[in-house]
Every structure is written in structure tokens, then in C-alpha cells.
Design an enzyme around this catalytic site. Sequence first.
Site, PDB file in Angstrom:
ATOM      1  N   CYS A 104       0.875  -1.167   0.000  1.00 42.65           N
ATOM      2  CA  CYS A 104       0.000   0.000   0.000  1.00 42.65           C
ATOM      3  C   CYS A 104       0.913   1.218   0.000  1.00 42.65           C
ATOM      4  O   CYS A 104       1.650   1.444   0.959  1.00 42.65           O
ATOM      5  CB  CYS A 104      -0.904   0.004   1.225  1.00 42.65           C
ATOM      6  SG  CYS A 104      -1.949   1.489   1.349  1.00 42.65           S
ATOM      7  N   GLU A 138      -3.964   1.783  -6.237  1.00 40.13           N
ATOM      8  CA  GLU A 138      -3.072   0.723  -6.672  1.00 40.13           C
ATOM      9  C   GLU A 138      -2.897   0.838  -8.188  1.00 40.13           C
ATOM     10  O   GLU A 138      -3.760   1.399  -8.866  1.00 40.13           O
ATOM     11  CB  GLU A 138      -3.632  -0.649  -6.281  1.00 40.13           C
ATOM     12  CG  GLU A 138      -2.633  -1.785  -6.405  1.00 40.13           C
ATOM     13  CD  GLU A 138      -1.320  -1.511  -5.706  1.00 40.13           C
ATOM     14  OE1 GLU A 138      -0.371  -1.074  -6.398  1.00 40.13           O
ATOM     15  OE2 GLU A 138      -1.239  -1.710  -4.485  1.00 40.13           O
TER      16      GLU A 138
END
Length: 222
Positions: free
Chosen positions: A2, A104
Site C-alpha cells: 500500500c 493501486e
Amino acid sequence: MCGRFTMDASELEILKEYELNDEIIGFQPRYNIAPGQNVLAIIHDGKKKRVGFLKWGLVPSWAKDTKIGYKMINARSETAHEKPSFKKLLAKKRCLIVADSFYEWQKSENGKQPKRISLKDRKLFAFAGLWDKWEQGEEQLFTCTILTKSANKFMEPIHDRMPVILPKKEEEYWINPQTRDPDEVGQFLSHLPSSELLDAYNVSSLVNSAKNEQRECMEPLL
């Protein structure tokens, strides 16, 4: 992993969602939070929940060089209970890191396409985080890392890892100040459901640069 996320909510929404009474000093919505920046976090000091900011990128209390933080923005939930850097923090320095989505990058023939990913059933959520205090002389740093896990079925086509998003009912367990055996916490993490209802859409390459912080970062790409 992340590496970017957002926190688009009002101060009142956050105080209400997490039943907090204190003002959040320095609060503002964020649209492209990057490692090395401050993130909104909640801990429990044994008497009450406290909200404030931690620098994203863990600098353990024993570190000789604070630059280590740039290598420790994430911790693998599957092995954190085995690692010296995270084991003690799992026992008693757990925090909630407040967000409403994360970014992402999905690989394709045309390069990497950034996507914004959020929950379908609620706006705000919390990443499972660990924090620590580093000090040397008069200098102090309060830093954190975000735990990650293998991607669920929704995320698999996008990336093979994802942040640990705590179910609402498990947030209190996570920040409960009780010291816990790291193996117990590891078991807790491994048994969290992997079926979060997620939504995703393409966003602009603006998010590729941490210098870009405007709301356009998270708007759908037409």
C-alpha cells in the site's frame, strides 16, 4: 503493498465514526497521501482513544538512522509476528490509520493504470497499523506502518497484495491497550475475512506524483 491512499471526510464525520471527543488539530482532507507524510491515526492510551498524526514510514525505537522509515511503510501481516522490527509493536503498539480509499497500479500492455479502491458498504475505514516512538536527544519521531496481506479475489487482477482493512467490529480489538502475545495477534490477522466488498475505478496519472494533492487525483478517469 500500500503506497498511496486518501482520506476525504470532514472532521465531524471522523469524530462521529470513531466516537472521539477531541478536536483534530491540523485536520484537512487528503487526496494523495504518500510515504513520508503525516497520516491520521487513532490509538488507545489505556484511558481513552486519542487521535492525531503519525509519520508514514516506521522508524523503530532502536533505529540508528531515521531513513529506515522509507523502507518500512508496509509490514506483511503473515510474518510480522516473527520479525524483530514488528513483534513488540504487535503486542502493544497497534493503531488505526483512517482512510476512505487507497490507490493501486494495475499492469497492462499500455503501462500501469492507477485505480482508486474503496469499500462499497461504508465510506470511512481503518487500516491495521503499527506505531513506534523514536527519540535521540531532544528529537522525537512518532511513526507508523500499514499491515498488508495477500490480495482477495477482487484485488487479484489489480495487484497481488493489499492493505489490511479492519472490519468495523474488529477495530476495538485492534487498538485495545491490552498487551497481547504477538502470535495471538498474528492469528487474529490471519483469520480476518478476505471478502471486503470493494469498488474500483481508473483515475488520472496525477496520483503518480506525490506533489499532486488536488481532488482531481481521485476523480474517475473519463
